[in-house]
Design a protein around this motif. Structure first.
Motif, mmCIF file in Angstrom:
data_model
loop_
_atom_site.group_PDB
_atom_site.id
_atom_site.type_symbol
_atom_site.label_atom_id
_atom_site.label_comp_id
_atom_site.label_asym_id
_atom_site.label_seq_id
_atom_site.Cartn_x
_atom_site.Cartn_y
_atom_site.Cartn_z
ATOM 1 N N VAL A 117 -55.023 57.226 97.249
ATOM 2 C CA VAL A 117 -54.047 56.183 96.943
ATOM 3 C C VAL A 117 -53.625 55.447 98.209
ATOM 4 N N THR B 226 -55.236 50.792 95.184
ATOM 5 C CA THR B 226 -55.324 51.328 93.836
ATOM 6 C C THR B 226 -56.655 52.033 93.637
ATOM 7 N N THR B 227 -56.656 52.980 92.732
ATOM 8 C CA THR B 227 -57.853 53.777 92.478
ATOM 9 C C THR B 227 -58.336 53.548 91.051
ATOM 10 N N SER C 239 -55.720 52.985 88.166
ATOM 11 C CA SER C 239 -54.732 51.905 88.127
ATOM 12 C C SER C 239 -54.590 51.364 86.706
ATOM 13 N N SER D 33 -56.302 34.928 86.375
ATOM 14 C CA SER D 33 -55.945 36.106 87.153
ATOM 15 C C SER D 33 -57.207 36.885 87.535
ATOM 16 N N ALA D 34 -57.167 37.468 88.706
ATOM 17 C CA ALA D 34 -58.353 38.053 89.323
ATOM 18 C C ALA D 34 -58.879 39.230 88.516
ATOM 19 N N MET E 158 -58.837 36.288 98.791
ATOM 20 C CA MET E 158 -57.502 36.733 98.392
ATOM 21 C C MET E 158 -56.615 36.964 99.597
ATOM 22 N N GLU F 284 -54.990 31.071 104.355
ATOM 23 C CA GLU F 284 -55.787 29.853 104.206
ATOM 24 C C GLU F 284 -56.872 30.043 103.162
ATOM 25 N N HIS F 285 -57.195 28.945 102.548
ATOM 26 C CA HIS F 285 -58.317 28.872 101.617
ATOM 27 C C HIS F 285 -58.236 29.929 100.526
ATOM 28 N N THR F 286 -57.075 30.128 99.989
ATOM 29 C CA THR F 286 -56.985 31.105 98.913
ATOM 30 C C THR F 286 -57.793 30.591 97.725
ATOM 31 N N ARG G 202 -53.764 50.919 103.532
ATOM 32 C CA ARG G 202 -53.185 49.580 103.368
ATOM 33 C C ARG G 202 -51.840 49.446 104.084
ATOM 34 N N LYS H 220 -51.222 46.696 106.963
ATOM 35 C CA LYS H 220 -50.181 45.673 106.849
ATOM 36 C C LYS H 220 -49.316 45.660 108.099
ATOM 37 N N TYR I 22 -40.420 37.755 106.007
ATOM 38 C CA TYR I 22 -41.450 38.421 105.234
ATOM 39 C C TYR I 22 -41.461 39.925 105.480
ATOM 40 N N ALA J 197 -39.248 47.549 105.206
ATOM 41 C CA ALA J 197 -40.216 48.592 105.528
ATOM 42 C C ALA J 197 -40.923 48.336 106.851
ATOM 43 N N VAL K 22 -54.813 41.530 104.889
ATOM 44 C CA VAL K 22 -54.740 42.596 103.899
ATOM 45 C C VAL K 22 -54.565 41.975 102.527
#
Lengths: 885, 153
Positions: free
Chosen positions: A134, A138-139, A142, A360-361, A466, A470-472, A671, A675, A694, A698, A885
């Motif tokens: 995990v 996600t594994t 999910s 949605s992806a 993703m 840029e360039h999303t 992850r 990040k 942003y 955390a 990320v």
């Protein structure tokens, strides 16, 4: 003899050459005789013989169904046991890029392997959880993927070995729950992977699922799945030709066209069953075809090419069509019929969406479609999105927001029986053309009515870029999954809708522009990746040796130790030693960093920089004198540090083991950590406030403690970075990523247009040796032939056992990080002038320790700046490190 | 949603947010979004049909280049009017381009502006297995400026 007039007359040659020429002529004439025995070209090109020849040729390497089409238009390569199109023979590098960005690029990905896992959800998840973590996202479990609504992707590891020993990236798809099946709880899972990874993963899956590796006695799998299991022979080979002509008397079975995997022995097992937990693993290689469409127009190309299958209108019609049983049977069930109607409505609705980036992806849509060959346009056309009729805006909006429901991802392609029936009952091209010729009005659409084949397919949405700002959404598209045998029937209609076809090279460019690692090139920690790097190194060295020394770069002069591979192992080991040696220094600079955060006075900052530099210089001076002692001391201190730091779970146990089993590199895929480091790499300049917002609660500020804890727990890790060059320059593979010195940064501040620092030319210590060896070799009486230009360059010293090639370092390399004037922290694994960004861009790995060392010693406004230098260049270029990320 | 202005001078009226508040069911779940659990990914704005004389202004291309492009289009004589669209941050730039065009034309060009609201979609990707993927909608303002010749000379 030369190819000239009268060259056949030996007597025209000088007498001393006549002997040789005679031999040659004889040899050639013998060869010719042998050839003449074979059939004439016309006979060889006859359909039956051609088919035989084709079948013979695909025993060794698997051919895709589009092989003949590709072979006429592409440079073919034999890779991973397949014959694949590498790149088009036409000049189309930019055209393919434009297709990806503005139109549609089609790629045959049927060589990807599919493994099907069957079992109860709990058992499957329990078994597969050992391969994933995990921590890396996600594994298999999910929620979105488990319902079958989305396709998931992840990197698998050897059982319980995370974060080390990864196997490679896979995508997976769960079959949505069907109502009757939900009671038994058996789920189907497809894992799609690259063929280079298949064997590793298969053995690992057999291990975790406790499936026997020894071939199960045949009856066992047959018994357990009597309904679904069809003998392999029938599925492998399907008769295509002369079905009509096969009269009763004719016993001779004509050559059959191979559909699916022609290399596999029919008797080899493809199903493995576990006796303990009931999980079945099945190898579906080449059973399902996968085409990938990339680009904004892929949406309308696909939806123009396919049409949802017609539903038989009344019961009479159903009775007529006994042959096409699966569809008429399917149509009798009202709930399935309503599902089909819903899927058809969604298809209609999706036509109103302009680009796949708006969905949605990872969305999955199951469909049953009619024969796509029937509604082909007469000429190649370009599909254009028709956005004029916003009929159901509300519905469309809902679709975009919530995605397609999990129940609509259901398709009969999951059912092995249906797949086989569909493959077998395909109407051949020839038959179709015969029927077409009988049409009353030539050129009209052939209406087969209920005879038309119905093909279950699956559409899987592929997300574009993703990560990053840029360039999303760049390069998003659809994957279409088709049962085998139907390859060309879908391929040509897609091309007739304006899709351009790309090969492996275009696929690699696609992932590169998306900023993702490409398998197997960019997975230096996976077995397949290691294998790949060894192979490419050999290829490149062979190519290098073909040039005379004066016509190829002398890499020793450029200070490049490894121009053909990236020495990841040495890099991480040396950084580990380097950090241990200079541990004190890092702590000091870390404290300074904190001070700098607080005090915003630029003067003070400047002073800090100088101090920093001084301290670094001092430590640099100290280092070479007594490195060994320091290392020993510091290794102890580090272990203490590990105990002190907060993160000590299973990970630390593993890391303490690693030095013993030397020879391992891993890539950081946690992850959370990615990040954090990504945040640290950003310069805190004018947009500092924005990044502050942003960060959230955390976010840990870049401080000595945090850095130390990471260094302690991840000593030998690499991290995937994207480098965008600030000014000129286009990096290539194996370029070095270096730490800029303080002077370099000041140079950049004083003159923003400066090209960057230069490396001074290195001395070649091996040149004299090479020359001496060459002379020696020349002096020795040797075999008369074989002294081409290439051989002169290579001088193998049998006495020393070292291969000395002029211009290359010998294999034993030491000190890779401080070989040049700037410290190396990593290497570029693929780089190019990026057409999306419009500047040079490189993707590669840097040592985690090296990166942390670099950013903790850099002033905040220049954080994340690095230098890149190509293997055959002395020029360093400034580049910005991005971790996305 | 869109307000049309007939006068030649340019106004931007603030679109009242209360009217345009979307009633998406997905947005409710997003309220208690934890930042650690989800990653925010912005989707592209919806693509709309594009005529030959539509110009979408962005912040990446050089301002002068975009201005020159518009000028060239108007001067070519193929189009009697062009439409300049700007979304969000690019609104300023769209207005700037339109005004520069008008200022440089010695009164032969007129402009008329429309504002509208564009609905944008954000994806929330779960970081943990238990999280459902969510979508949020938010609104962004857009401007559509028509630049046209006043009278055929």
């Amino acid at each position: 003899m030369r190819r000239r007039a009268m060259s056949h007359n030996i007597k025209r040659l000088p007498r001393r050459l006549q002997e040789i020429a005679k031999k040659e002529v004889e040899k050639v004439s013998q060869l010719k005789k042998e050839q003449s025995k074979s059939k004439s070209r016309k006979a060889r090109r006859r359909h039956g013989s051609l088919l035989m020849e084709f079948n013979r040729r695909q025993r060794k390497n698997i051919w895709l169904e589009t092989h003949i089409w590709h072979a006429k238009r592409f440079h073919m390569v034999k890779k991973w046991g397949y014959c694949l199109g590498n790149k088009p023979t036409t000049k189309s590098y930019r055209a393919c890029y434009r297709s990806m960005t503005k139109q549609c690029l089609l790629q045959d990905l049927s060589y990807y392997c599919c493994l099907e896992l069957n079992g109860t959800e709990n058992n499957l998840l329990k078994a597969l959880a050992r391969l994933t973590s995990v921590d890396a996202g996600t594994t298999f479990a999910s929620v979105a993927c488990l319902s079958g609504k989305c396709q998931g992707s992840l990197v698998l590891y050897k059982a319980d070995q995370y974060p080390e020993k990864p196997l490679g990236p896979v995508t997976f798809l769960w079959r949505p729950k069907t109502q009757p099946d939900s009671s038994s709880g058996n789920r189907q899972l497809w894992i799609w992977m690259h063929p280079a990874l298949k064997m590793d993963l298969l053995t690992e899956l057999q291990l975790v699922c406790q499936c026997l590796d020894v071939p199960v006695p045949e009856p066992a799998p047959n018994e357990c799945k009597t309904i679904t299991y069809v003998p392999e022979k029938q599925t492998e080979v399907v008769g295509l030709k002369r079905k009509q002509q096969d009269k009763a008397g004719e016993v001779v079975i004509p050559e059959k066209k191979i559909i699916g995997n022609g290399t596999r022995d029919p008797s080899t097992t493809v199903v493995w069953t576990s006796l303990t937990n009931g999980i079945t693993i099945e190898d579906l290689t080449m059973e399902i075809l996968r085409y990938r469409l990339i680009g904004p127009l892929s949406h309308c190309v696909i939806f123009e090419a396919i049409q949802a299958a017609d539903v038989p209108k009344n019961s009479e019609e159903r009775e007529e069509t006994k042959m096409y049983c699966w569809w008429s049977e399917y149509c009798t069930q009202p709930e399935k019929m309503s599902l089909h109607n819903h899927q058809r409505d969604i298809l209609q609705l999706l036509l109103g969406v302009a680009s796949p980036a708006e969905i949605s992806a990872g969305t999955v849509l199951g469909l049953t479609v009619g024969d796509p060959r029937l509604n082909m346009p007469r000429n190649r056309t370009t599909a254009i999105p028709d956005l004029s009729q916003p009929e159901d805006l509300e519905k469309l909006r809902d679709l975009c927001l919530n995605g397609i429901g999990a129940e609509y991802a259901q398709s009969q392609i999951w059912d092995r029986n249906v797949r086989n029936v569909v493959t077998e009952t395909k109407i051949s091209e020839q038959k179709l053309n015969q029927m077409r010729s009988k049409l009353l009005v030539p050129g009209t659409r052939l209406d087969l009515g209920s005879q038309e084949s119905k093909i279950p397919i699956l559409l899987v949405h592929q997300p574009g870029k993703m990560a990053g700002q840029e360039h999303t959404g760049w390069g998003s598209g659809w994957d279409i999954l088709i049962p085998k045998g139907w390859g060309m029937a879908f391929w040509i209609p897609l091309i007739y809708r304006g899709a351009r076809v790309g090969g492996l090279q275009e696929g690699a460019k696609h992932t590169q522009y998306k900023g993702l690692p490409h398998f197997p090139d960019d997975f230096p920690d996976c077995p397949a990746g290691i294998q790949h790097s060894v192979e490419t190194k050999k290829e490149l060295i062979d190519k290098y040796n073909k040039y005379p020394p004066a016509k190829r770069p002398n890499y020793i002069h450029y200070g490049t130790m490894t121009p053909f591979r990236c020495p990841w192992q040495q890099l991480v080991e040396e950084w580990e030693a380097h950090i241990q040696a200079g541990d004190l220094k890092l702590a000091v600079s870390g404290k300074e960093q904190e001070l700098k955060f607080e005090v915003q006075n630029p003067n003070y900052k400047h002073a800090g920089v100088h101090e920093n530099k001084a301290s670094e210089e001092m430590s640099n001076k100290e280092k070479p004198s007594e490195p060994d002692e320091e290392m020993e001391e510091d290794s102890e201190s580090v272990t203490i540090l590990e105990r002190n730091t907060g993160c000590k779970n299973g990970k630390n146990v593993i890391t303490q083991d690693t030095p013993a089993e030397s020879g391992h590199v891993s890539v950081l895929r946690s992850r959370k950590l990615l990040k954090q480091i990504s945040m640290w790499c950003r310069p805190s300049s004018s947009r500092g406030q924005q990044t502050q917002r942003y960060r959230g609660p955390a976010q840990v500020p870049l401080a000595a403690d945090a850095v130390k804890s990471i260094i302690g727990s991840y000593p030998r890790f690499l991290i995937w970075v994207r480098l965008s060059l600030l000014k000129k320059g286009s990096p290539i593979a194996n370029a070095t990523i270096c730490v800029p010195s303080k002077e370099d940064l000041q140079l950049l501040v004083s003159d923003p247009n400066c090209p960057g620092p230069q490396e001074s030319k290195h001395r070649d210590p091996f040149k004299q040796k090479c020359k001496a060896l060459k002379n020696k070799k020349r002096a020795l009486p040797k075999v008369p032939e074989t002294t081409t230009a290439a051989d002169l360059g290579i001088t193998s010293v049998s006495g020393c056992g070292v291969n000395l090639v002029q211009g290359l370092w010998p294999d034993q390399i030491r000190n890779v990080i401080s070989h040049c004037s700037r410290l190396a922290i990593g290497y570029v694994s693929q780089g190019d002038f990026s057409l999306t960004v419009g500047c040079g861009e490189a993707l590669g790995f840097v040592s985690l320790l090296g990166l942390l060392h670099m950013i903790s010693n850099q002033p905040p406004n220049h954080r994340g700046l690095a230098l890149v230098r190509n293997p055959a260049s002395l020029q360093y270029r400034f580049a910005k490190i991005n971790i996305e990320v | 949603m869109s307000l049309s202005l007939s006068s030649s001078s340019l106004y931007i009226l603030p679109v009242s947010m209360a009217e345009n508040q979307p009633t998406a069911p997905a947005s409710e779940g997003a309220m208690d979004m934890d930042q650690v659990e989800y990653t925010l990914r912005k989707r592209l704005p919806r693509k709309l049909p594009k005529r030959k004389n539509d110009i979408y202004v962005n912040m990446k291309t050089d301002f002068k280049a975009q201005l020159a492009r518009c000028q060239k289009m108007l001067d070519s004589g193929c189009f009697s009017e062009i439409c300049i669209h700007g979304l969000g941050l690019a609104i300023n730039r769209a207005i700037n381009i339109a005004l520069q065009l008008q200022g440089g034309s010695f009164g032969s060009l007129q402009i008329a502006a429309n504002t509208s609201t564009v609905e944008l979609v954000d994806d929330l990707e779960p970081e943990l297995d238990e999280g459902e993927p969510l979508t949020r909608t938010r609104n962004n303002s857009a401007i559509h400026i028509k630049v046209f010749h006043t009278l055929p000379q």
